[in-house]
Scaffold this motif. Structure first.
Motif, PDB file in Angstrom:
ATOM      1  N   GLY A 116       0.769  -1.234   0.000  1.00 29.52           N
ATOM      2  CA  GLY A 116       0.000   0.000   0.000  1.00 29.52           C
ATOM      3  C   GLY A 116       0.799   1.281   0.000  1.00 29.52           C
ATOM      4  O   GLY A 116       0.231   2.358   0.174  1.00 29.52           O
ATOM      5  N   SER A 117       2.113   1.215  -0.205  1.00 28.31           N
ATOM      6  CA  SER A 117       2.953   2.411  -0.234  1.00 28.31           C
ATOM      7  C   SER A 117       3.335   2.754  -1.675  1.00 28.31           C
ATOM      8  O   SER A 117       3.385   1.878  -2.543  1.00 28.31           O
ATOM      9  N   ALA A 118       3.620   4.027  -1.909  1.00 29.33           N
ATOM     10  CA  ALA A 118       4.047   4.458  -3.237  1.00 29.33           C
ATOM     11  C   ALA A 118       5.021   5.619  -3.098  1.00 29.33           C
ATOM     12  O   ALA A 118       4.821   6.516  -2.277  1.00 29.33           O
ATOM     13  N   LEU A 119       6.079   5.579  -3.901  1.00 32.18           N
ATOM     14  CA  LEU A 119       7.028   6.682  -3.990  1.00 32.18           C
ATOM     15  C   LEU A 119       6.594   7.572  -5.137  1.00 32.18           C
ATOM     16  O   LEU A 119       6.421   7.103  -6.271  1.00 32.18           O
ATOM     17  N   ALA A 151      -4.434   2.949  -1.469  1.00 32.23           N
ATOM     18  CA  ALA A 151      -3.086   3.221  -0.970  1.00 32.23           C
ATOM     19  C   ALA A 151      -3.177   3.731   0.466  1.00 32.23           C
ATOM     20  O   ALA A 151      -4.166   4.340   0.870  1.00 32.23           O
ATOM     21  N   ILE A 152      -2.136   3.457   1.262  1.00 35.65           N
ATOM     22  CA  ILE A 152      -2.117   3.931   2.638  1.00 35.65           C
ATOM     23  C   ILE A 152      -1.035   4.970   2.887  1.00 35.65           C
ATOM     24  O   ILE A 152      -1.060   5.665   3.897  1.00 35.65           O
ATOM     25  N   LEU A 153      -0.071   5.098   1.948  1.00 31.87           N
ATOM     26  CA  LEU A 153       1.051   5.998   2.194  1.00 31.87           C
ATOM     27  C   LEU A 153       1.654   6.434   0.866  1.00 31.87           C
ATOM     28  O   LEU A 153       1.988   5.607   0.018  1.00 31.87           O
ATOM     29  N   LEU A 154       1.792   7.745   0.687  1.00 27.02           N
ATOM     30  CA  LEU A 154       2.539   8.331  -0.426  1.00 27.02           C
ATOM     31  C   LEU A 154       3.755   9.037   0.139  1.00 27.02           C
ATOM     32  O   LEU A 154       3.669   9.706   1.173  1.00 27.02           O
ATOM     33  N   GLU A 155       4.876   8.910  -0.549  1.00 25.20           N
ATOM     34  CA  GLU A 155       6.117   9.504  -0.057  1.00 25.20           C
ATOM     35  C   GLU A 155       6.823  10.248  -1.180  1.00 25.20           C
ATOM     36  O   GLU A 155       6.901   9.759  -2.313  1.00 25.20           O
ATOM     37  N   VAL A 156       7.337  11.423  -0.871  1.00 27.35           N
ATOM     38  CA  VAL A 156       8.168  12.211  -1.777  1.00 27.35           C
ATOM     39  C   VAL A 156       9.503  12.445  -1.083  1.00 27.35           C
ATOM     40  O   VAL A 156       9.535  12.847   0.091  1.00 27.35           O
ATOM     41  N   LEU A 157      10.596  12.180  -1.779  1.00 25.39           N
ATOM     42  CA  LEU A 157      11.931  12.406  -1.233  1.00 25.39           C
ATOM     43  C   LEU A 157      12.574  13.569  -1.991  1.00 25.39           C
ATOM     44  O   LEU A 157      12.887  13.458  -3.176  1.00 25.39           O
ATOM     45  N   LEU A 158      12.769  14.680  -1.297  1.00 23.70           N
ATOM     46  CA  LEU A 158      13.305  15.886  -1.917  1.00 23.70           C
ATOM     47  C   LEU A 158      14.791  16.032  -1.621  1.00 23.70           C
ATOM     48  O   LEU A 158      15.197  15.989  -0.453  1.00 23.70           O
ATOM     49  N   PRO A 159      15.626  16.240  -2.639  1.00 22.10           N
ATOM     50  CA  PRO A 159      17.016  16.605  -2.378  1.00 22.10           C
ATOM     51  C   PRO A 159      17.085  18.017  -1.813  1.00 22.10           C
ATOM     52  O   PRO A 159      16.138  18.803  -1.970  1.00 22.10           O
ATOM     53  N   PRO A 160      18.176  18.368  -1.147  1.00 24.47           N
ATOM     54  CA  PRO A 160      18.263  19.680  -0.487  1.00 24.47           C
ATOM     55  C   PRO A 160      17.993  20.859  -1.406  1.00 24.47           C
ATOM     56  O   PRO A 160      17.404  21.863  -0.985  1.00 24.47           O
TER      57      PRO A 160
END
Length: 364
Positions: A116-119, A151-160
């Motif tokens: 249930g997670s997505a990047l 879905a239970i979780l969406l995630e975004v990973l941001l560089p500085p």
């Protein structure tokens, strides 16, 4: 060139006794999204499916921030993404584009994992501030569609260098989780390593299999108690869901997953994977049950990690750690890990973002 098999990827999750309706580009069409009146009225957002002529351009906009420089040729980062999807079990579940004056200007996409997670990938290269409203609109549409897919979780990973996108993420319903630090060390042993690798007490080890799945879930559950490593996630996903997500990291090998037991009691868990494009092993997850902390279990897990990495002919070990987790950072520093980068982690869960009502537009 491989095209991901997405026959069912645009089908919302439904109960078994309900009909399955395939998503179409009209499901979140430009006309429907006019309800998002806090954005530039010239912007429209819609779902882009693999058979859409804009699909390849949308992939490039989401992954590298710009359209392909040459027609028919894909950027290496896009090729790598499609290769990872082909290896499974990751899926490019949703791609939403932002259009202005009829032209595709920006796009976002969700790479879905089991559990249930997505990047979520958003444009990051040569990002233009004047397309922020469109990207935010596409992100809201994607999140709404993701909740429809259960879905239970969406995630975004941001560089500085993309810290200026924080306001856009907030407006789309995302919240800052933490900063992740990326750490690296060589697998070559040292006298200090040999000294640390002794006197752990009587530990036995189990590897991952169908018969030990419940043991791993229990070990992960115990490691979550009073943990300082992204504790917010423990309230969002179960150990079973976390394990399903961890299996998508790198090349999964059940023989690289371990539970440490003391008197048949699970006291630690170590999940390793081979990185696909480097001679390296990633520590996907490592945790110690709260009663066993400070008793040498963490060192025993690290000895097992280093020895396993060396047996796999890996020259380096990598991991990500929550910047707030001071005890873990001290532990990894003692073991020779050095910081090589980092990301700002943003998450959204059902209820954080607006949901879509075909008649009323976006609603909380």
């Amino acid at each position: 060139m491989f095209e991901p098999a997405l026959e069912d990827d645009y089908t919302p999750a439904m109960a078994p006794d309900q009909p399955r309706t395939r998503w179409t580009t009209e499901t979140l069409s430009a006309q429907n999204l006019r309800g998002a009146d806090d954005h530039d009225a010239a912007w429209r957002a819609r779902l882009i499916t693999p058979d859409d002529p804009d699909y390849d351009q949308a992939l490039h906009l989401a992954v590298v921030g710009r359209a392909p420089r040459h027609s028919g040729r894909r950027h290496p980062a896009v090729v790598e993404l499609l290769s990872d999807v082909a290896a499974g079990p990751l899926r490019i579940a949703l791609v939403h584009g932002a259009f202005r004056n009829g032209g595709l200007v920006s796009a976002v996409l969700a790479v879905e994992s089991p559990g249930g997670s997505a990047l979520v990938l958003i444009p990051h290269d040569d990002f233009e501030s004047d397309r922020l409203p469109g990207t935010g609109l596409a992100l809201r549409a994607l999140a709404s569609a993701a909740w429809t897919r259960s879905a239970i979780l969406l995630e975004v990973l941001l560089p500085p260098e993309l810290a200026h996108l924080a306001d856009m993420l907030k407006s789309a319903g995302f919240r800052h989780l933490t900063n992740l630090l990326y750490l690296l060390r060589s697998t070559v042993s040292s006298p200090a390593f040999q000294a640390r690798g002794t006197n752990f007490g009587a530990l036995t080890w189990a590897t991952y299999s169908e018969s030990t799945q419940s043991l791993f879930c229990e070990a992960v559950r115990r490691s979550y108690v009073q943990s300082s490593d992204c504790p917010e996630l423990t309230a969002i996903r179960t150990p079973q869901q976390a394990i399903a997500s961890h299996q998508t990291a790198g090349t999964h090998d059940p023989n690289l997953w371990f539970v440490a037991m003391r008197a048949n009691d699970p006291v630690g868990v170590l999940l390793l994977s081979r990185m696909r494009r480097q001679p390296a092993v990633e520590i996907v997850y490592m945790g110690v049950a709260q009663p066993a902390r400070g008793t040498g279990v963490a060192d025993a897990l690290m000895v097992r990690a280093v020895e396993t990495a060396r047996s796999a002919s890996a020259t380096r070990m990598a991991l990500a750690v929550d910047a707030r987790n001071a005890p873990a950072r001290r532990f990894y520093s003692r073991w020779g890990f050095v910081e090589v980068g980092g990301r700002s982690a943003w998450i959204a869960t059902p209820g954080d973002t607006e949901t879509w009502n075909p008649r009323r537009g976006f609603q909380h």
